[in-house]
Design an enzyme around this catalytic site. Structure first.
Site: not given
Length: 502
Positions: A60, A90, A202, A284, A287, A333, A417
Site C-alpha cells: 500500500y 494533497h 502520513n 467560590y 475559596r 496516523f 477512511e
C-alpha cells in the site's frame, strides 16, 4: 551514539522530555541526526529498495494508489512520480496560516518520527528537514484541511512542498517560493523515492505540534493562575483556611493538594492574610481555587503524558520493519488519542479562565471596602469596569470553543477512511483558548494589582509584593482613566515572558 550536548540536540531514540520540547520551541538548540538515527534511516531505506527489486507484492502506498485507490497497482517506472503527485494533490489547505512557532515544531516532530527508521525515507530527505529547522525555513501551511486521520495530510503536504522545490516558505523575514528558497540556500529540489511522499504526509505532526505548544503553555499558565489567584485572594481580603493541608488530606486529589500548598506558600508572610476577617467565608472563585485549579492541573498532567508518548512515536503508514522482513499497513496516523486529549485540555484551560473572570468581577464590585471599579473617584472615571466585559467575552468564546471536536467524524476517500478523529480542529481550538487565557489572566492581574494598592499600608507576601513591583515596571497604577487596551496588551506580554519561580 552521540547525545545531546549544550549546543546541539541530537535526534535519537532517547525519549523526548517536556524540557527538550521547551528548549526546541524556544529556538535555543539546532538539531542534528545522531549516528544511531542515521544508521536506522539508511538501513530501512536499503531494505525497502531491496524489497521493491525482489518482489512483485502489492504494498500500500508504495506501489499502489492511495486511500480508496489502494487497488490500483503502479508500475516501477512511475513510483517516484507517484510520490510527487501525492504531495502536490494533497497540498490543498485553506484558512489562516499556521503560526511560525507551530510550523517549526511540526518540522522537528516529523524529523523525530522519521528518524526511528520505520518509515523508509532517504537520509537526504531527513537531513533537508533538519536544515530547514536550523535555518528557519518555515513552509507556509494552512490551518484547515486535516481530518486528523490518515495523518495531517494537507498541512504536511504544504510542509513537504519546499523540499521538492514547490510551495512557499518564510525565511529571513520574507515569504519566498520553494524555488527561490532553493536558489538562496543552494538547495536542489529532492526527488522523492518510493514511499517517501506517503511517509511525509502520513503522521500526526500538525496535531502534535499544536498539542505540544498548548501543553507547554498550559504548564506556564497554571503557575501564573496560581500566583494571580493568590494575589486576588489577598487583595480581596480573603481567608487562608481553605488552603490548609488538613482540608485536602481528606480529599487527596493530587492537583488539588498541590495547588493548595502552592497558594499557601505564595501567601507566606502576608500581613493581609493574617489580619482579622469580618466575613466567615469567601465566594467560590476564591475559596475553591485548590479544587478548580487542581482539577485543571491533573488534566494538564494527563495531557502531557499523552503528548510525550505521541512525540516519541512513529505515526506514518505503512510501517517498515527491516529486522522482521515485513511491511505493515495499519493506523498509527489516527489522531483519536490526541483529539480526546486536546478537547480535555481545552475544557481544563477554559475553566482556569472562567474562575479568573469571576475573581476579576468580585474585585471591581465595590465589596470589602474596595472602591467601585477600583478607582479613587468613580463616576468621572470608569476605572476597571470594562476590562471585566472583555474577560467575560473571552470566557464565553472559550466555552464555545470547548464544544468537543473528537466526537465528530465524517466519511472520506469513498468510504475507505470512514472514521476520522477531527483532532486537527481540536488542536486549533485549544490554541485559541490558550491565547484567550493569557488575556483573561492579564485582566485579572491588572485588577488584582490595582486592588492591592487600596489595602495599603498593609502588604501582601514578600513574593507577591516583588511580583507586583516587577509588573508595575510594565503597567503603572491607574490613577485616572486611560486607554486600557494598551495596559492589557502589556500585561499579556508580561505574563508570556516573565519567569515564574518553580
Amino acid at each position: 551514539m552521540k547525545t545531546q550536548d549544550a549546543m546541539v540536540h541530537y535526534i535519537s531514540s532517547k525519549p523526548l522530555t517536556l524540557q527538550d520540547l521547551a528548549l526546541l520551541h524556544a529556538g535555543k538548540l539546532p538539531v542534528q541526526l545522531s549516528d544511531e538515527a542515521r544508521d536506522k534511516i539508511v538501513r530501512c531505506r536499503e531494505y525497502l529498495d531491496q524489497k521493491l527489486q525482489s518482489s512483485t507484492q502489492s504494498i500500500y502506498g508504495i506501489n499502489t494508489g492511495f486511500g480508496s485507490l489502494y487497488n490500483k497497482n503502479i508500475s516501477a517506472d512511475q513510483l517516484e512520480q507517484l510520490q510527487e503527485n501525492l504531495v502536490m494533490s494533497h497540498a490543498c489547505g485553506t484558512g489562516p496560516e499556521v503560526p511560525p512557532e507551530i510550523v517549526k515544531l511540526m518540522i522537528f516532530l516529523k524529523i523525530q518520527s522519521l528518524a526511528y527508521g520505520y518509515s523508509g525515507v532517504q537520509l537526504e530527505t531527513v537531513n533537508r528537514l533538519a536544515e530547514m529547522f536550523n535555518k528557519d525555513v518555515l513552509p507556509v501551511i494552512y490551518e484547515m484541511g486535516s481530518l486528523g486521520a490518515s495523518g495531517d495530510l494537507a498541512p504536511l503536504a504544504h510542509l513537504t512542498l519546499p523540499i521538492i522545490g514547490l510551495g512557499e516558505a518564510h525565511h529571513e523575514g520574507k515569504r519566498r517560493t520553494g524555488e527561490e528558497i532553493g536558489k538562496a540556500l543552494h538547495w536542489s529540489p529532492l526527488r522523492l523515492q518510493a514511499k517517501e511522499g506517503l511517509a511525509m504526509l502520513n503522521g500526526t505532526q500538525f496535531m502534535s505540534a499544536y498539542g505540544a505548544w498548548c501543553t507547554l503553555h498550559a504548564h506556564r499558565i497554571l503557575k501564573l493562575a496560581n500566583i494571580i489567584g493568590a494575589l486576588s485572594l489577598d487583595a480581596f481580603d480573603g481567608r487562608i483556611e481553605p488552603f490548609l493541608p488538613q482540608v485536602h488530606t481528606i480529599r487527596p486529589h493530587a492537583g488539588q493538594m498541590r495547588v493548595a500548598a502552592k497558594v499557601k506558600e505564595l501567601l507566606q508572610g502576608s500581613e493581609l492574610i493574617l489580619q482579622a476577617k469580618k466575613h466567615v467565608q469567601d465566594p467560590y472563585s476564591f475559596r475553591c481555587i485548590p479544587q478548580v485549579h487542581g482539577a485543571s492541573a491533573d488534566t494538564i498532567d494527563y495531557v502531557t503524558g499523552v503528548f510525550l508518548v505521541e512525540v516519541n512515536s512513529v505515526t506514518d503508514n505503512p510501517n517498515v520493519f527491516p529486522e522482521e522482513d515485513t511491511i505493515i499497513s495499519a493506523g498509527n496516523f489516527h489522531g483519536q488519542p490526541l483529539a480526546l486529549a486536546l478537547d480535555f485540555l481545552a475544557i481544563a484551560l477554559a475553566e482556569l479562565g472562567s474562575i479568573s473572570e469571576r475573581r476579576t468581577y468580585q474585585l471591581i464590585a465595590g465589596l470589602r471596602d474596595l472602591p467601585n471599579y477600583l478607582v479613587a473617584n468613580p463616576g468621572i472615571h470608569s476605572g476597571l469596569m470594562i476590562p471585566q466585559y472583555t474577560a467575560a467575552s473571552l470566557v464565553s468564546q472559550n466555552k464555545q470553543l470547548c464544544s468537543p471536536a473528537s466526537v465528530d467524524s465524517i466519511v472520506s476517500s469513498n468510504g475507505q477512511e470512514d472514521h476520522v478523529s477531527m483532532g486537527a480542529n481540536a488542536a486549533t481550538k485549544a490554541y485559541r483558548i490558550v491565547n484567550n487565557l493569557y488575556s483573561i489572566l492579564a485582566i485579572e492581574l491588572l485588577t488584582a494589582a490595582q486592588a492591592l494598592m487600596f489595602r495599603r499600608p498593609l502588604k501582601t507576601s514578600p513574593y507577591l509584593e516583588d511580583f507586583v513591583d516587577t509588573f508595575r515596571k510594565t503597567v503603572p497604577f491607574i490613577e485616572e482613566d486611560r486607554v486600557l487596551h494598551d495596559d492589557i496588551k502589556k500585561a499579556e506580554e508580561f505574563l508570556k515572558h516573565w519567569e515564574p519561580a518553580s
